[in-house]
Design an enzyme around this catalytic site. Structure first.
Site, PDB file in Angstrom:
ATOM      1  N   HIS A  45      -6.609  29.016  -0.271  1.00 40.90           N
ATOM      2  CA  HIS A  45      -7.530  29.306   0.837  1.00 40.90           C
ATOM      3  C   HIS A  45      -7.934  30.773   0.815  1.00 40.90           C
ATOM      4  O   HIS A  45      -7.281  31.610   1.453  1.00 40.90           O
ATOM      5  CB  HIS A  45      -6.853  28.999   2.179  1.00 40.90           C
ATOM      6  CG  HIS A  45      -6.636  27.547   2.423  1.00 40.90           C
ATOM      7  ND1 HIS A  45      -7.561  26.753   3.055  1.00 40.90           N
ATOM      8  CD2 HIS A  45      -5.609  26.734   2.093  1.00 40.90           C
ATOM      9  CE1 HIS A  45      -7.111  25.511   3.119  1.00 40.90           C
ATOM     10  NE2 HIS A  45      -5.923  25.465   2.541  1.00 40.90           N
TER      11      HIS A  45
ATOM     12  N   CYS B 233      -9.632  24.297  -1.105  1.00 45.05           N
ATOM     13  CA  CYS B 233      -8.474  23.404  -1.081  1.00 45.05           C
ATOM     14  C   CYS B 233      -8.923  21.944  -1.167  1.00 45.05           C
ATOM     15  O   CYS B 233      -9.254  21.480  -2.251  1.00 45.05           O
ATOM     16  CB  CYS B 233      -7.617  23.683   0.153  1.00 45.05           C
ATOM     17  SG  CYS B 233      -5.929  23.109  -0.063  1.00 45.05           S
TER      18      CYS B 233
ATOM     19  N   GLU C 267     -10.177  32.239   2.301  1.00 44.70           N
ATOM     20  CA  GLU C 267     -10.655  32.736   3.609  1.00 44.70           C
ATOM     21  C   GLU C 267      -9.609  33.551   4.360  1.00 44.70           C
ATOM     22  O   GLU C 267      -9.945  34.402   5.178  1.00 44.70           O
ATOM     23  CB  GLU C 267     -11.146  31.575   4.478  1.00 44.70           C
ATOM     24  CG  GLU C 267     -10.102  30.562   4.945  1.00 44.70           C
ATOM     25  CD  GLU C 267      -9.885  29.384   4.005  1.00 44.70           C
ATOM     26  OE1 GLU C 267     -10.152  29.540   2.795  1.00 44.70           O
ATOM     27  OE2 GLU C 267      -9.421  28.322   4.466  1.00 44.70           O
TER      28      GLU C 267
END
Ligand code: GLN
Length: 551
Positions: free
Chosen positions: A509, A383, A511
């Protein structure tokens, strides 16, 4: 079947791992064939944690539907391997906002609006939404904070009422406490647990199970004492000793027969035998001695590792799959600006620049991206980390140090990152970013496409600014590739550098979608590049068989 509820409260102190306990219990029940969901009730007045500083609250976890939630929801999703919904995080702010807006509309027709029953009813209504939204048969509800906090009283009162609303068999209360260790006498103490159970009882809730967290082994005598003083069955006193290996917690609870006890109390029989082979392999793999590689995480909230919880977990998952240990070197980007801390960056074999907001420490991260590009060190930008990689390259490619994001310099002559058009007229800060799952079309022959092995992926977003398309061509001519675009081609979702082993940034994102046994493809690809740089080969053990078992 009637929805069953398991309520988790905390006692003595906060931060004892109530979220992980809830997540692990969820896994125990899923292993027995039940559809599970987890809800977090947060007693603060913010509508959601989206507007809170990560220093206050740790990471903001984003769901598929774009809800900005407590980081415990990350634990729930990773441990149970489920996708949660917006209704799974409730705050006092949301509850009051709803009740007050109803009052203003005149919905209560002359009534006096009070904490009981109006606020508690709204809390109960929201608890009821979880099974509807997620189809869960068993809903775990975790209350943030500790029993005795003024703020959590309405939530606890709502939970107390739930027992008579849904019935004894359909509601269980688990109290998670802490046993302090007195060094001078070498003893663990149960008194604070007794007091906190007494406090809970004074509100009208009698716990059905006590999970006693401790840094040391808890002996039988102590468990007997807790059972006796707190009026729970001995088999419902569950000692939970601190472990370095988070993913071991479900198996610890399994060994303590928590799953069986809970099912018995809810009048349920397991639909299948739990199969822990996958988890056992994971934990064995985590414990195995492995070669270590260093990855620098250059951020601005690095003092508080919880601010990057999902990034850290995603790195761990990828490391596990490749059979290596990753030492994350936490680097404060503001320090780099002052010329300090560069040794940590230089001695690492990969760099992650995670998400973030505001201008503090930005230049340090841009310098990091420059170092990674010029020295061909694997770089993964998440990001903000992607936006800064674009800014750094623009400064080089356009030959002008003023290239910037309008987030940091409103009047930059080269706004290579700019506010998204649909963000321009937004005045409210809360819940107004581009949030949640959006599709991303991968472009052939790119690092990203190779990593994903798919054409179209969906990833979770949380941003206001974007790549400015006016600069696409110049940067492309200078060596930047747009390896992931929104399906209409308008938005750059992934950018990567040509002629670099791995310099890639995502506007989303990744993750948030990584799972312990299903590492995210981009984290995997990044770490592979890190290994390559060190000359290490991946050393996976067991992971193929682990992967084959994931549904
Ligand atoms: N501050 C940037 C934006 O709003 C990046 C956000 C992030 O890293 N999550 O676009």
């Amino acid at each position: 079947m009637t929805t069953k509820y398991i309520f988790l409260t905390g006692g003595v102190v906060s931060s004892v791992g109530k979220g992980v306990t809830a997540a692990a219990i969820g896994r125990l029940l899923k292993e027995r064939g039940f559809q599970v969901s987890v809800q977090k009730l947060d007693p603060y007045l913010n509508v959601d944690p989206g507007t809170m500083s990560p220093y206050q609250h740790g990471e903001v976890f984003v769901l598929d539907d774009g809800a900005e939630t407590d980081l415990d929801l990350g634990h729930y999703e990773r441990f149970i391997d489920i996708s949660l919904s917006r209704v799974c995080n409730v705050t006092t702010g949301q509850v009051y906002a709803e009740v007050i807006s109803k009052e203003r509309r005149g919905d209560y027709l002359g009534g006096t609006i009070q904490v009981i029953p109006h606020i508690t009813n709204e809390i109960k209504r929201r608890i009821g939404l979880v099974s509807k939204a997620t189809g869960a048969e068993i809903v775990l509800v975790e209350i943030g904070g500790t029993v005795g906090d003024i703020e959590s009283l309405p939530f606890l009162e709502a939970l107390r009422q739930m027992r008579s609303d849904v019935g004894r068999e359909n509601s269980l209360y688990i109290h998670v406490t802490w046993l302090p260790y007195i060094g001078a006498t070498g003893e663990l103490k149960t008194k604070p647990t007794q007091h906190s159970v007494r406090e809970l009882r004074s509100i009208g809730i009698s716990p059905d199970m006590i999970v006693a967290r401790s840094d040391f082994m808890v002996d039988e005598e102590l468990m007997d004492k807790i059972a006796l003083f707190c009026d729970v069955e001995k088999r419902a006193v569950v000692p939970m000793v601190t472990t370095k290996v988070l993913y071991e917690v479900p198996m610890m609870l399994e060994k303590a027969r928590v799953g069986e006890y809970l099912l018995e109390r809810m009048g349920l029989t397991a639909r299948q035998e739990p199969d822990w082979s996958l988890w056992e392999k994971l934990v064995a793999e985590i414990r195995r001695e492995k070669p270590t590689v260093k990855v620098a995480l250059v951020g601005k909230y690095v003092e508080l590792h919880d601010a990057y919880m999902s990034v850290r977990e995603a790195v761990k998952h990828a490391a596990l799959a490749l059979g290596v240990e990753v030492e994350i070197v936490w680097v404060h980007s503001s320090e780099l600006e002052k010329g300090r801390g560069w040794e940590s960056v230089h001695s690492s074999d990969g760099i992650i620049v995670p998400g973030g907001f505001g201008s503090r420490g930005i230049e340090g991260k841009i310098l990091t991206a420059r170092y990674a590009r010029e020295n061909k060190v694997p770089y993964f930008g998440l990001c903000l980390g992607m936006q800064l990689m674009v800014i750094e390259f623009s400064r080089y490619a356009l030959g002008n140090e003023e290239a910037n994001s309008t987030e940091f310099d409103r009047s930059t002559p080269y706004p290579v990152i700019d506010l998204m058009p649909d963000q321009r007229d937004i005045a409210d800060m809360g819940g107004t970013m581009r949030l949640g799952l959006y599709p991303c079309q991968l472009q052939p022959n790119t690092l990203a496409a190779k990593a994903y092995q798919q054409d179209l992926v969906k990833e979770r977003h949380r941003h206001r600014f974007e790549f400015n398309n006016a600069y696409r061509k110049v940067l492309e001519d200078a060596g930047m590739r747009y390896s992931g675009l929104s399906p209409d081609g308008r938005l750059v979702e992934i950018a990567e550098m040509e002629e670099h082993p791995f310099m890639l940034g995502t506007q989303f994102h990744p993750e948030f979608l990584s799972r312990p046994n299903r590492p995210h493809p981009l984290f995997l690809a990044f770490l592979e590049a890190v290994l390559k740089r060190t000359g290490l080969l991946p050393q996976p053990a067991n992971i193929e068989s682990v992967e084959a078992k994931i549904e």
